[in-house]
Design a protein around this motif. Sequence first.
Motif: not given
Ligand code: ZN
Length: 383
Positions: A8, A11, A24, A26
């Motif tokens: 990613c 992050c 991603c 998240r």
């Molecule tokens: Zn991410």
Amino acid sequence: MHCTRLRCLRCDATYPVRFDAYLCPRCGPGDSGSDPGILDVEYDEPAVARAWERRDPALRGRNDVFRYLPLLPLESPEELLPAGGTPLLPAPRLAARLGLGTLYVKDETRNPTRCLKDRATAVAVALAAAAGKSDLYCASPGNAAISLAGFCAHRGLACHVFVPRDASPERLAWLERFGADVKLCEGSYDQAYSEAEQAGRENGWYSRNCAFNPYLVEGKKTAALEIAEQLAGRLPDLVVSPVGDGCTLAALGKGFREAVRIGLADRMPRLLGVQSDAVQPLVKRFAGESPSESGRTRAVSIRVQRPRNAIRLLREIEASRGTMVAVSDEAIEAAREQLSAEAGVVAEFTGAAALAGLAALARREPLAGASAVVVVTGGREEA
Ligand SMILES: [Zn+2]
Ligand SMILES: *Cc1c(COP(=O)(O)O)cnc(C)c1O
């Protein structure tokens, strides 16, 4: 296949390489104030270098995107319209006009649907075909949709495209010719993008939205690998491209970095990204300023108020010690006329922005004697 994992860009989390990987999980798609979690494809670099050296004669003889199979997220080539293999034309008259030593035009108008977008489409359609998917979708002010529609027509796949209602009649006519399922969306490209994402999710269609589908930038980077081979490894001082979502120029940056790693090139060129002065979120962000209100521009293929691949683009520009400039429609029109009258290349309006941007940079810093490649990203003429 030499992809090892997906990382990613927002992050830094890593994920396994799967055909259906997307954003991603998240970070998700982000919102108006934050970037989406775009995944980057990583490779086993020594294995790629070895595979490139030992690639079989059938690949060596190709001049479409599959020539670069060891650097792509694909097991094998597919029978598709031939994307890539476009000429790199010396443009001495334009070089003299700008006071440069050498200038080349990477003529992406020679792709099957007249646009660099075909390189990403080839990877999307190859992945979809290999996985037995029958339906693909994308959001686009025109070129990505037309590209997808053409490749799907050739393969007999269903193509769902989400285009803003103000798309030109010429662009809509191309979509009709290719038999695409066209959804006209109220509002801008940014709204079409949200609608496309929702419909794609609900129907299980395969996405040709570059940026969100992490594999598509890999197709676009083949333009850089070609430039490296066409110049026998001696990359120019500058490579210039128009910037909308940021995928195209970021992909060129990635391609040049990989070309250096596998020994196809000696050094990285500086990347110059060009936006319209009416819609220039990435020029502003690069300069550390807040975005301005968007205005009107004829450069519809880069009229992106909320660029999706900003993190990737800004990193590539910084890594190359490059920069961004904004240009007016008048400057783009002048560059478009010069491209045809002095280099024999007919660009679409947006496609000429790269030359306008290079001229703007030449007024801002000394470029005498420098070498540059201007990427003419598209060439479908509009009224
Ligand atoms: Zn991410
Ligand atoms: C899509 C497009 C661009 C910009 O590409 P991004 O990946 O959105 O930055 C530039 N020129 C043309 C002709 C295009 O179609």
